[in-house]
Design an enzyme around this catalytic site. Sequence first.
Site, PDB file in Angstrom:
ATOM      1  N   HIS A   1       0.848  -1.192   0.000  1.00  0.00           N
ATOM      2  CA  HIS A   1       0.000   0.000   0.000  1.00  0.00           C
ATOM      3  C   HIS A   1       0.881   1.238   0.000  1.00  0.00           C
ATOM      4  CE1 HIS A   1      -3.122   2.874   1.058  1.00  0.00           C
ATOM      5  NE2 HIS A   1      -3.959   1.962   0.604  1.00  0.00           N
TER       6      HIS A   1
ATOM      7  N   ASP B   1      -8.045  -5.284   0.054  1.00  0.00           N
ATOM      8  CA  ASP B   1      -8.587  -5.941  -1.132  1.00  0.00           C
ATOM      9  C   ASP B   1      -8.213  -7.408  -1.236  1.00  0.00           C
ATOM     10  OD1 ASP B   1     -10.087  -3.904  -2.033  1.00  0.00           O
ATOM     11  OD2 ASP B   1      -8.455  -2.942  -3.103  1.00  0.00           O
TER      12      ASP B   1
HETATM   13  N1  ACO Z   1       4.402  -7.495  -4.998  1.00  0.00           N
HETATM   14  C1  ACO Z   1       5.738  -7.476  -5.154  1.00  0.00           C
HETATM   15  N2  ACO Z   1       6.504  -6.390  -4.938  1.00  0.00           N
HETATM   16  C2  ACO Z   1       5.873  -5.257  -4.575  1.00  0.00           C
HETATM   17  C3  ACO Z   1       4.475  -5.204  -4.402  1.00  0.00           C
HETATM   18  C4  ACO Z   1       3.729  -6.378  -4.631  1.00  0.00           C
HETATM   19  N3  ACO Z   1       2.393  -6.382  -4.479  1.00  0.00           N
HETATM   20  N4  ACO Z   1       4.113  -3.950  -4.042  1.00  0.00           N
HETATM   21  C5  ACO Z   1       5.253  -3.244  -3.986  1.00  0.00           C
HETATM   22  N5  ACO Z   1       6.319  -4.025  -4.305  1.00  0.00           N
HETATM   23  C6  ACO Z   1       7.730  -3.628  -4.288  1.00  0.00           C
HETATM   24  C7  ACO Z   1       8.078  -2.779  -5.521  1.00  0.00           C
HETATM   25  O1  ACO Z   1       8.538  -3.562  -6.583  1.00  0.00           O
HETATM   26  C8  ACO Z   1       9.117  -1.855  -4.954  1.00  0.00           C
HETATM   27  O2  ACO Z   1      10.345  -2.556  -4.914  1.00  0.00           O
HETATM   28  P1  ACO Z   1      11.751  -1.760  -5.117  1.00  0.00           P
HETATM   29  O3  ACO Z   1      11.843  -0.816  -3.965  1.00  0.00           O
HETATM   30  O4  ACO Z   1      12.760  -2.850  -5.089  1.00  0.00           O
HETATM   31  O5  ACO Z   1      11.638  -1.069  -6.450  1.00  0.00           O
HETATM   32  C9  ACO Z   1       8.701  -1.626  -3.507  1.00  0.00           C
HETATM   33  O6  ACO Z   1       7.915  -2.771  -3.159  1.00  0.00           O
HETATM   34  C10 ACO Z   1       7.864  -0.376  -3.310  1.00  0.00           C
HETATM   35  O7  ACO Z   1       6.790  -0.433  -4.228  1.00  0.00           O
HETATM   36  P2  ACO Z   1       6.189   0.849  -4.953  1.00  0.00           P
HETATM   37  O8  ACO Z   1       5.490   0.433  -6.202  1.00  0.00           O
HETATM   38  O9  ACO Z   1       7.240   1.894  -5.066  1.00  0.00           O
HETATM   39  O10 ACO Z   1       5.141   1.299  -3.865  1.00  0.00           O
HETATM   40  P3  ACO Z   1       3.912   2.214  -4.128  1.00  0.00           P
HETATM   41  O11 ACO Z   1       3.592   2.835  -2.828  1.00  0.00           O
HETATM   42  O12 ACO Z   1       4.130   3.128  -5.280  1.00  0.00           O
HETATM   43  O13 ACO Z   1       2.769   1.194  -4.588  1.00  0.00           O
HETATM   44  C11 ACO Z   1       0.917  -0.280  -4.610  1.00  0.00           C
HETATM   45  C12 ACO Z   1       1.730   0.749  -3.809  1.00  0.00           C
HETATM   46  C13 ACO Z   1       0.523   0.310  -5.976  1.00  0.00           C
HETATM   47  C14 ACO Z   1      -0.367  -0.576  -3.846  1.00  0.00           C
HETATM   48  C15 ACO Z   1       1.778  -1.550  -4.805  1.00  0.00           C
HETATM   49  O14 ACO Z   1       2.116  -2.077  -3.552  1.00  0.00           O
HETATM   50  C16 ACO Z   1       1.058  -2.599  -5.655  1.00  0.00           C
HETATM   51  O15 ACO Z   1       1.141  -2.546  -6.886  1.00  0.00           O
HETATM   52  N6  ACO Z   1       0.359  -3.580  -5.008  1.00  0.00           N
HETATM   53  C17 ACO Z   1      -0.395  -4.579  -5.721  1.00  0.00           C
HETATM   54  C18 ACO Z   1      -1.728  -3.994  -6.179  1.00  0.00           C
HETATM   55  C19 ACO Z   1      -2.696  -3.788  -5.041  1.00  0.00           C
HETATM   56  O16 ACO Z   1      -2.913  -4.656  -4.204  1.00  0.00           O
HETATM   57  N7  ACO Z   1      -3.342  -2.594  -5.015  1.00  0.00           N
HETATM   58  C20 ACO Z   1      -4.352  -2.262  -4.015  1.00  0.00           C
HETATM   59  C21 ACO Z   1      -4.004  -1.039  -3.251  1.00  0.00           C
HETATM   60  S1  ACO Z   1      -5.140  -0.842  -1.926  1.00  0.00           S
HETATM   61  C22 ACO Z   1      -6.476  -0.067  -2.555  1.00  0.00           C
HETATM   62  O17 ACO Z   1      -6.535   0.534  -3.592  1.00  0.00           O
HETATM   63  C23 ACO Z   1      -7.713  -0.165  -1.711  1.00  0.00           C
END
Ligand code: ACO
Length: 434
Positions: A309, A367
């Site tokens: 998140h 979710d």
């Molecule tokens: N699986 C694997 N790796 C992940 C995941 C994941 N679900 N989420 C984040 N990471 C990793 C990224 O690759 C990144 O790694 P790095 O630092 O080596 O580059 C690090 O964790 C940080 O991730 P970011 O994308 O920079 O974090 P951000 O805050 O921008 O993204 C997000 C948050 C979009 C929710 C992300 O965690 C994601 O894509 N999750 C999966 C989709 C999801 O479940 N979305 C629901 C959100 S909740 C809602 O809307 C109610």
Amino acid sequence: MTQSTSVTLTSKDSKTLCELPVLSGTTGPDVLDVQSLYKQTGMFTYDPGFTSTASCRSAITYIDGEAGVLLYRGYPIEQLAEKCTFLEVCYLLLEGELPDHQQLQAFERNITLHTMVHDQLNNFFKGFRRDAHPMAIMVGVVGALSAFYHDALDIRSKCDRQMTAIRLLAKVPTIVAMCHKYSTGTPFMYPKNKLSYVENFMRMMLATPCEEFEPNPVLVKALDRILILHADHEQNASTSTVRLAGSSGANPFACITAGIACLWGAAHGGANEAVLNMLEEIQDVSRIGIYIDKAKDKSDPFRLMGFGHRVYKNHDPRAKLMRETCHQVLTELGLCDDKMFKLALELERIALEDEYFIEKKLYPNVDFYSGIVLHALGIPSKMFTAIFAMGRTVGWISHWDEMIADPEQKIGRPRQLYTGAARRDVPAIHGNAV
Ligand code: ACO
């Protein structure tokens, strides 16, 4: 909002560039007020993804991502989920205070009286293919409401804004259920006013003219909780979209539609559907390791859906509540031994123990569990994001209303760091075009 102090920006050679006020809210981080920055220095701020930007002031929802705190109008989400119904929470978000008994009755009655949609709206559905995604239909049909309800569209009038809020809260569940009925080729079920908000929605979704719907209190409570937990989440992507669309004075139904469009993305509201698709792809507990490795592989775009998140870096308080509901629903329906649910719980366990996920603070978000609960309720995964939209509609309207009433409100108009070609002349070969 008070000014606590100020910050002086200086250049490398110690020249004072400008002084910027620091503002404090009720709680949470202070903000550096950069409104005069361009005037004073000729510079903009640069913050793609708005990771350090407060785009507005708001009195609706507070999140402390580090501590896993979520408050609606000051009330902790845990208490609201335990003690209130979704409609009480709607009243709270819209009006700022919880309703007393009389106010709640009047509010519920008002919503009930607006649940039907204009009969001509039914024609819109026929223009869509049967296999259209429900969110595609939602974008079209909720947008079309702007063509039907012209009598209360003075956005400067509090009374008109309240009428729009009631109409949206009342009609969105009807439209969501119609999307489902249309895709399954079963007749639309008209709302029934003697039922509660959630019972009515479940009946419109799950009953047919031949088969009545018998509400199960555990399942009704579970869906009510899903709506409470999704009702608002301060300046998330879809809410910010609604605010930006509304900042031009656009029609409120069109603004909410912009929010629905934004919510559709897999990084936002599309995640609950993506969780189910992912579980179906993994198929078996024995294959979890392959997908954990894929999620960790930087050359693979795959992410573990329902994990991580932007704001919660410790735990998502909504996920804890949804997990509890998930177990209640699976027990009630005798599904604890179901293959899909066992797979989900095992994936959760393995990811929570994995060094990569621990180090990056990637926890299951709301979710992850809401997808499982909705699946257990017999709702197809294609409908999940539309149900999220149904819960979030009240948050979108509350923010839209707050923005319109804010005397400081201006059209949202960000600037950019231009990286394209510098000024150049059109070459001679194009010089003779008329
Ligand atoms: N699986 C694997 N790796 C992940 C995941 C994941 N679900 N989420 C984040 N990471 C990793 C990224 O690759 C990144 O790694 P790095 O630092 O080596 O580059 C690090 O964790 C940080 O991730 P970011 O994308 O920079 O974090 P951000 O805050 O921008 O993204 C997000 C948050 C979009 C929710 C992300 O965690 C994601 O894509 N999750 C999966 C989709 C999801 O479940 N979305 C629901 C959100 S909740 C809602 O809307 C109610």
